[in-house]
Scaffold this motif. Structure first.
Motif, PDB file in Angstrom:
ATOM      1  N   TRP A   1      -4.177   3.550  -2.758  1.00 43.20           N
ATOM      2  CA  TRP A   1      -3.210   3.193  -3.793  1.00 43.20           C
ATOM      3  C   TRP A   1      -2.359   2.016  -3.344  1.00 43.20           C
ATOM      4  O   TRP A   1      -1.954   1.940  -2.181  1.00 43.20           O
ATOM      5  N   PHE A   2      -2.084   1.108  -4.259  1.00 39.90           N
ATOM      6  CA  PHE A   2      -1.214  -0.024  -3.955  1.00 39.90           C
ATOM      7  C   PHE A   2      -0.513  -0.493  -5.228  1.00 39.90           C
ATOM      8  O   PHE A   2      -1.008  -0.291  -6.337  1.00 39.90           O
TER       9      PHE A   2
ATOM     10  N   ARG B   1       0.835  -1.196   0.000  1.00 36.96           N
ATOM     11  CA  ARG B   1       0.000   0.000   0.000  1.00 36.96           C
ATOM     12  C   ARG B   1       0.869   1.245   0.000  1.00 36.96           C
ATOM     13  O   ARG B   1       1.903   1.296   0.675  1.00 36.96           O
ATOM     14  N   LEU B   2       0.456   2.265  -0.750  1.00 36.24           N
ATOM     15  CA  LEU B   2       1.171   3.535  -0.837  1.00 36.24           C
ATOM     16  C   LEU B   2       0.201   4.648  -0.464  1.00 36.24           C
ATOM     17  O   LEU B   2      -0.594   5.099  -1.293  1.00 36.24           O
ATOM     18  N   GLY B   3       0.243   5.070   0.778  1.00 41.55           N
ATOM     19  CA  GLY B   3      -0.697   6.082   1.262  1.00 41.55           C
ATOM     20  C   GLY B   3      -0.337   7.481   0.799  1.00 41.55           C
ATOM     21  O   GLY B   3       0.835   7.880   0.848  1.00 41.55           O
ATOM     22  N   GLU B   4      -1.323   8.228   0.366  1.00 41.11           N
ATOM     23  CA  GLU B   4      -1.085   9.595  -0.100  1.00 41.11           C
ATOM     24  C   GLU B   4      -0.531  10.467   1.018  1.00 41.11           C
ATOM     25  O   GLU B   4       0.392  11.257   0.805  1.00 41.11           O
TER      26      GLU B   4
ATOM     27  N   GLY C   1       0.328   1.051 -15.436  1.00 40.96           N
ATOM     28  CA  GLY C   1       0.061  -0.296 -14.948  1.00 40.96           C
ATOM     29  C   GLY C   1       0.908  -0.707 -13.765  1.00 40.96           C
ATOM     30  O   GLY C   1       1.072  -1.897 -13.497  1.00 40.96           O
ATOM     31  N   ILE C   2       1.445   0.264 -13.013  1.00 38.22           N
ATOM     32  CA  ILE C   2       2.322  -0.043 -11.893  1.00 38.22           C
ATOM     33  C   ILE C   2       1.569  -0.022 -10.569  1.00 38.22           C
ATOM     34  O   ILE C   2       1.838  -0.823  -9.671  1.00 38.22           O
ATOM     35  N   VAL C   3       0.621   0.911 -10.422  1.00 36.18           N
ATOM     36  CA  VAL C   3      -0.197   0.963  -9.216  1.00 36.18           C
ATOM     37  C   VAL C   3      -1.668   0.943  -9.611  1.00 36.18           C
ATOM     38  O   VAL C   3      -2.024   1.180 -10.771  1.00 36.18           O
ATOM     39  N   ALA C   4      -2.500   0.661  -8.634  1.00 39.31           N
ATOM     40  CA  ALA C   4      -3.951   0.703  -8.826  1.00 39.31           C
ATOM     41  C   ALA C   4      -4.557   1.307  -7.568  1.00 39.31           C
ATOM     42  O   ALA C   4      -3.870   1.490  -6.552  1.00 39.31           O
ATOM     43  N   VAL C   5      -5.830   1.615  -7.615  1.00 37.41           N
ATOM     44  CA  VAL C   5      -6.491   2.223  -6.465  1.00 37.41           C
ATOM     45  C   VAL C   5      -7.814   1.508  -6.208  1.00 37.41           C
ATOM     46  O   VAL C   5      -8.470   1.032  -7.141  1.00 37.41           O
ATOM     47  N   SER C   6      -8.166   1.387  -4.934  1.00 44.93           N
ATOM     48  CA  SER C   6      -9.459   0.814  -4.566  1.00 44.93           C
ATOM     49  C   SER C   6     -10.021   1.633  -3.412  1.00 44.93           C
ATOM     50  O   SER C   6      -9.265   2.257  -2.657  1.00 44.93           O
ATOM     51  N   PRO C   7     -11.352   1.659  -3.267  1.00 41.67           N
ATOM     52  CA  PRO C   7     -11.972   2.478  -2.217  1.00 41.67           C
ATOM     53  C   PRO C   7     -11.478   2.146  -0.811  1.00 41.67           C
ATOM     54  O   PRO C   7     -11.306   3.027   0.024  1.00 41.67           O
TER      55      PRO C   7
END
Length: 220
Positions: free
Chosen positions: A72-73, A34-37, A62-68
């Motif tokens: 970001w991860f 996970r990559l927190g803003e 295509g390196i990271v994606a986001v979910s609710p």
């Protein structure tokens, strides 16, 4: 604090993007991490808006994606996505060899040096460096064969290839890839185009078989 998290201020969204890519390539950031803003904003001393700009560009690559729920991860390529990436690279790189122009002695020398670096990373059990070098070899090969467009395209795939390697590639698989690269460079030095094409095709066949084996083992 990890090496990539050392503050680098003032930072731009481009700096944030590049630092994260470098961390992924060196295995300092793992698939699924996970990559927190908020955390990234504090590390780089910037607003969350600037962080979000960098993450959106990483998402488009295509390196990271986001979910609710997770935010970001780093993406975790599935076995099917990995297979599609391998087959796309097979089509491009085998075709490149079949239509190749002349390759200079200096370029071949450079490729041989690159293979030695791959072997050193494998011997030292440096997972991040070995994954990066094994993937990036193909960028150098495309450049040596005179195709900057394909080299740039493969550069974009390198990070995703490293993520695939981190999830599915064993040390034995890595050694096999390095050996194939060595044989390929030797064939090019001998001007054996047919042999080089066969080695490249066999290389991707092995990658696919290794992928199936590793994904099957992970399910058991």
């Amino acid at each position: 604090m990890k090496a990539w998290e050392k503050p680098l201020q003032p930072a731009s969204s481009n700096v944030i993007e590049n630092r994260i890519i470098q961390a992924v390539l060196s295995a300092e950031i793992s698939p699924g991490e996970r990559l927190g803003e908020k955390d990234l904003g504090e590390i780089f001393g910037v607003s969350r808006t600037l962080v979000r700009e960098a993450m959106m560009r990483l998402s488009s690559r295509g390196i990271v994606a986001v979910s609710p729920r997770r935010g970001w991860f780093v993406v975790e390529p599935t076995a099917e996505e990995a297979r599609e990436t391998i087959e796309a690279r097979r089509s491009i790189e085998v075709g490149l060899l079949m239509t190749r122009k002349s390759i200079s002695t200096d370029a071949i020398d450079h490729l041989e040096t690159h293979v030695l670096e791959q072997q050193r990373a494998i011997d030292e059990d440096d997972l991040g460096r070995r994954s990066y070098l094994l993937g990036h070899f193909h960028v150098h090969l495309a450049t040596a064969l005179g195709s900057s467009i394909i080299a740039n395209f493969l550069e974009e795939l390198t990070t995703r290839t490293v993520l695939i390697a981190a999830l599915y590639q064993s040390r034995a698989d890595a050694q096999k890839s390095c050996d194939n690269h060595r044989r390929l460079v030797h064939a090019l030095r001998e001007n054996d185009v047919e042999g080089a094409v066969k080695i490249m095709d066999d290389h991707f066949t092995h990658l696919n078989k290794a992928l199936k084996t590793r994904s099957r083992l992970q399910r058991t």
